[in-house]
Design an enzyme around this catalytic site. Structure first.
Site, PDB file in Angstrom:
ATOM      1  N   PRO A   2      63.278 -49.801  69.675  1.00  0.00           N
ATOM      2  CA  PRO A   2      62.323 -49.965  68.576  1.00  0.00           C
ATOM      3  C   PRO A   2      61.955 -51.430  68.365  1.00  0.00           C
ATOM      4  CG  PRO A   2      64.501 -49.480  67.708  1.00  0.00           C
ATOM      5  CD  PRO A   2      64.597 -49.389  69.194  1.00  0.00           C
ATOM      6  N   GLU A   3      60.702 -51.675  68.046  1.00  0.00           N
ATOM      7  CA  GLU A   3      60.261 -53.019  67.704  1.00  0.00           C
ATOM      8  C   GLU A   3      60.060 -53.093  66.192  1.00  0.00           C
ATOM      9  OE1 GLU A   3      58.117 -55.448  70.146  1.00  0.00           O
ATOM     10  OE2 GLU A   3      58.120 -54.169  71.916  1.00  0.00           O
TER      11      GLU A   3
END
Ligand code: ZN
Length: 289
Positions: A2-3
């Site tokens: 995830p960013e």
């Protein structure tokens, strides 16, 4: 992995569904999920029980839940595949359920940490000394992210000029600017027409200001795409914002035409990852760093 926009979606979901609730009990179903809590699963469960969650906070890709009045927080590590889910009590356990947190209210939901690859986990940490923002001590060195209202553009730009590094390395340096991952770095560099190996010392102030603007734009676009995904029947706060659904301009587009000039995009191995760029719009620096 995830960013920042995905993690922010998780944070918002937790803020909405978990803040203000008091923990009635904790089940640690896999020891690896609490391996960053050296005192172990039983200690983790005992110390968390009876505590009340304050609204979830985030810095870069790091997410934590402060425990009211304790100076302590639960830090969430999502790793490659970690998910924080708010599920109805009694819903069938996920195959890779690692930690379950029950609450003492009648809201009818519980918080679950689900992680197929078990790179992620939860751990308890004290607040970093001198941290006005209540950062857990283990992430005390993480810089603010560009969506943080207190991010200082001038300080960042000055640091870029001083560092003997290249621009993509700088964007991924969490002590300089946090929350920019490989995908959003490639997107912002494409928009700014900058090659990833450009030495930061060669960036003028207007160029670095423009780049920062593009970084914010791509993150905000992803955030807008994902901002509603947690508000569903099965409340999913794992942050699937759908950034692969929205049209990316650079990342993953090897051999496809540049959306600006039509030149086939290229991919290069870069620090165990890939960099995608347009060889025409993003000229390599003349002298290799
Ligand atoms: Zn191009």
């Amino acid at each position: 992995m995830p960013e920042l926009p995905e993690v922010e979606v998780v944070r918002r979901g937790l803020e909405r569904w978990v803040a203000g609730r008091t923990v009635a009990g904790v089940e640690v179903l896999h020891p690896r999920a609490v391996r960053r809590h050296p005192a172990g699963g039983a200690d983790f469960a005992a110390r968390l029980t009876g505590q009340r969650f304050e609204p979830a906070r985030r810095r870069g890709k790091y997410l934590w839940l402060p425990l009211a009045g304790t100076g302590t927080s639960v830090l969430g590590h999502l790793g490659m595949s970690g998910q924080l889910l708010v599920q109805p009590e009694g819903a069938p356990d996920e195959k890779h359920l690692r930690i379950r947190i029950r609450f003492d209210d009648r809201a009818g939901t519980e918080l679950r940490f689900v992680d197929q690859r078990t790179f992620g986990g939860l751990s308890l940490h004290d607040m970093a000394p001198d941290s006005a923002d209540g950062l857990p001590d283990v992430i005390g060195h993480i810089a603010r992210d560009p969506l943080d209202p207190a991010f200082d553009d001038a300080v960042f730009q000055a640091a870029l000029r001083l560092r003997r590094t290249t621009i993509k390395r700088a964007l991924l340096d969490q002590s300089l600017i946090s929350g920019v991952g490989n995908i959003y770095a490639d997107e912002a560099l494409w928009r700014a027409r900058l090659h990833y190996d450009r030495p930061t010392a060669t960036l003028t102030r207007p160029r670095s200001a423009e780049l920062l603007g593009h970084v914010r734009d791509v993150m905000n676009a992803a955030l807008a795409a994902g901002g509603t995904s947690f508000d569903s029947l099965y409340v999913n706060v794992n942050g699937e914002s759908g950034y692969f659904d929205r049209s990316l301009d650079a990342y993953g587009r090897e051999d496809e035409p540049c959306r600006r000039c039509g030149t086939p995009m290229r991919r290069r191995a870069w620090m165990n990852r890939s960099s995608y760029f347009c060889p025409r719009c993003q000229r390599p620096p003349r002298v290799s760093p």
